[in-house]
Write a protein that holds these residues in place. Structure first.
Motif, PDB file in Angstrom:
ATOM      1  N   MET A   1       0.862  -1.169   0.000  1.00  0.00           N
ATOM      2  CA  MET A   1       0.000   0.000   0.000  1.00  0.00           C
ATOM      3  C   MET A   1       0.912   1.238   0.000  1.00  0.00           C
ATOM      4  SD  MET A   1      -3.109   0.965   2.595  1.00  0.00           S
ATOM      5  CE  MET A   1      -4.357   0.042   1.760  1.00  0.00           C
ATOM      6  N   ASP A   2       0.627   2.177  -0.876  1.00  0.00           N
ATOM      7  CA  ASP A   2       1.446   3.375  -0.955  1.00  0.00           C
ATOM      8  C   ASP A   2       0.716   4.566  -0.317  1.00  0.00           C
ATOM      9  OD1 ASP A   2      -0.463   4.132  -2.839  1.00  0.00           O
ATOM     10  OD2 ASP A   2       0.846   3.813  -4.552  1.00  0.00           O
ATOM     11  N   LEU A   3       1.362   5.724  -0.325  1.00  0.00           N
ATOM     12  CA  LEU A   3       0.806   6.921   0.313  1.00  0.00           C
ATOM     13  C   LEU A   3      -0.492   7.359  -0.359  1.00  0.00           C
ATOM     14  CD1 LEU A   3       1.440   8.824   2.642  1.00  0.00           C
ATOM     15  CD2 LEU A   3       2.656  10.290   1.036  1.00  0.00           C
ATOM     16  N   PHE A   4      -0.597   7.181  -1.676  1.00  0.00           N
ATOM     17  CA  PHE A   4      -1.827   7.527  -2.388  1.00  0.00           C
ATOM     18  C   PHE A   4      -2.999   6.693  -1.867  1.00  0.00           C
ATOM     19  CE2 PHE A   4      -4.841   6.720  -5.836  1.00  0.00           C
ATOM     20  CZ  PHE A   4      -5.243   8.023  -6.122  1.00  0.00           C
ATOM     21  N   GLU A   5      -2.790   5.378  -1.750  1.00  0.00           N
ATOM     22  CA  GLU A   5      -3.853   4.489  -1.262  1.00  0.00           C
ATOM     23  C   GLU A   5      -4.220   4.792   0.193  1.00  0.00           C
ATOM     24  OE1 GLU A   5      -3.204   0.413  -3.790  1.00  0.00           O
ATOM     25  OE2 GLU A   5      -1.699   0.931  -2.285  1.00  0.00           O
ATOM     26  N   LEU A   6      -3.227   5.111   1.008  1.00  0.00           N
ATOM     27  CA  LEU A   6      -3.503   5.490   2.400  1.00  0.00           C
ATOM     28  C   LEU A   6      -4.347   6.756   2.450  1.00  0.00           C
ATOM     29  CD1 LEU A   6      -0.055   4.829   4.124  1.00  0.00           C
ATOM     30  CD2 LEU A   6      -2.176   3.537   4.447  1.00  0.00           C
ATOM     31  N   GLY A   7      -4.013   7.725   1.606  1.00  0.00           N
ATOM     32  CA  GLY A   7      -4.768   8.968   1.554  1.00  0.00           C
ATOM     33  C   GLY A   7      -6.192   8.759   1.098  1.00  0.00           C
ATOM     34  N   GLU A   8      -6.374   7.886   0.131  1.00  0.00           N
ATOM     35  CA  GLU A   8      -7.703   7.574  -0.373  1.00  0.00           C
ATOM     36  C   GLU A   8      -8.550   6.897   0.712  1.00  0.00           C
ATOM     37  OE1 GLU A   8      -7.952   4.716  -3.709  1.00  0.00           O
ATOM     38  OE2 GLU A   8      -8.551   6.482  -4.868  1.00  0.00           O
ATOM     39  N   MET A   9      -7.952   5.942   1.420  1.00  0.00           N
ATOM     40  CA  MET A   9      -8.659   5.256   2.502  1.00  0.00           C
ATOM     41  C   MET A   9      -8.991   6.237   3.631  1.00  0.00           C
ATOM     42  SD  MET A   9      -7.504   2.028   4.832  1.00  0.00           S
ATOM     43  CE  MET A   9      -7.908   0.825   3.580  1.00  0.00           C
ATOM     44  N   PHE A  10      -8.043   7.103   3.933  1.00  0.00           N
ATOM     45  CA  PHE A  10      -8.256   8.110   4.968  1.00  0.00           C
ATOM     46  C   PHE A  10      -9.450   9.008   4.600  1.00  0.00           C
ATOM     47  CE2 PHE A  10      -7.660  12.472   6.347  1.00  0.00           C
ATOM     48  CZ  PHE A  10      -7.614  12.320   7.725  1.00  0.00           C
ATOM     49  N   ARG A  11      -9.495   9.450   3.356  1.00  0.00           N
ATOM     50  CA  ARG A  11     -10.577  10.328   2.900  1.00  0.00           C
ATOM     51  C   ARG A  11     -11.945   9.660   3.052  1.00  0.00           C
ATOM     52  NH1 ARG A  11     -13.016  10.931  -2.259  1.00  0.00           N
ATOM     53  NH2 ARG A  11     -14.100  12.912  -2.408  1.00  0.00           N
ATOM     54  N   HIS A  12     -12.051   8.424   2.609  1.00  0.00           N
ATOM     55  CA  HIS A  12     -13.321   7.690   2.716  1.00  0.00           C
ATOM     56  C   HIS A  12     -13.729   7.535   4.183  1.00  0.00           C
ATOM     57  CE1 HIS A  12     -13.891   6.758  -1.489  1.00  0.00           C
ATOM     58  NE2 HIS A  12     -12.661   6.316  -1.578  1.00  0.00           N
ATOM     59  N   THR A  13     -12.768   7.229   5.034  1.00  0.00           N
ATOM     60  CA  THR A  13     -13.065   7.048   6.452  1.00  0.00           C
ATOM     61  C   THR A  13     -13.454   8.369   7.104  1.00  0.00           C
ATOM     62  OG1 THR A  13     -11.492   5.214   6.508  1.00  0.00           O
ATOM     63  CG2 THR A  13     -12.171   6.131   8.625  1.00  0.00           C
ATOM     64  N   ARG A  14     -12.777   9.454   6.726  1.00  0.00           N
ATOM     65  CA  ARG A  14     -13.103  10.772   7.289  1.00  0.00           C
ATOM     66  C   ARG A  14     -14.532  11.166   6.924  1.00  0.00           C
ATOM     67  NH1 ARG A  14     -13.662  15.480   5.075  1.00  0.00           N
ATOM     68  NH2 ARG A  14     -12.588  14.972   3.141  1.00  0.00           N
ATOM     69  N   ILE A  15     -14.906  10.939   5.684  1.00  0.00           N
ATOM     70  CA  ILE A  15     -16.257  11.275   5.232  1.00  0.00           C
ATOM     71  C   ILE A  15     -17.284  10.399   5.940  1.00  0.00           C
ATOM     72  CG2 ILE A  15     -17.805  11.222   3.232  1.00  0.00           C
ATOM     73  CD1 ILE A  15     -15.315  12.144   1.568  1.00  0.00           C
TER      74      ILE A  15
END
Length: 108
Positions: free
Chosen positions: A1-15
């Motif tokens: 998992m790279d930083l892009f995927e972590l950011g994407e997962m973070f965004r979905h979880t934040r929302i």
């Protein structure tokens, strides 16, 4: 998992947690602009302390595993307990030509 995927997962979880970037910024100590760049994959690097702080603010944990490690029974059970993240709608802008809208005349 790279930083892009972590950011994407973070965004979905934040929302899903119903938190704004500003709320997470205030809670984590990471600027809203940096959070925005992290979520959109435009952040080249993010320190571990900041990453952990962001994850904690939205209820995520970070696990270290050997590369190629498969899913465990714990992973499957956790997925079943976690509510599905709703599909996010994206706004799409339609570019219009410089001549404006065309009108069509009906013949009588």
């Amino acid at each position: 998992m790279d930083l892009f995927e972590l950011g994407e997962m973070f965004r979905h979880t934040r929302i899903a947690a119903n938190k704004t970037q500003q709320q997470v910024a205030e809670q984590s100590g990471v600027t809203r602009a940096r959070i925005s760049r992290f979520e959109t994959g435009r952040l080249p690097e993010l320190g571990t302390v900041k990453l952990l702080s962001l994850f904690e603010a939205v209820g995520l944990e970070l696990f270290a595993r050997p590369i190629g490690h498969g899913r465990t029974l714990d992973d499957v059970l956790a997925e079943q307990r976690t509510p599905a993240v709703p599909e996010i709608r994206r706004r799409v802008r339609v570019r219009r030509s410089g001549t404006g809208a065309k009108t069509i005349k009906k013949s009588e």
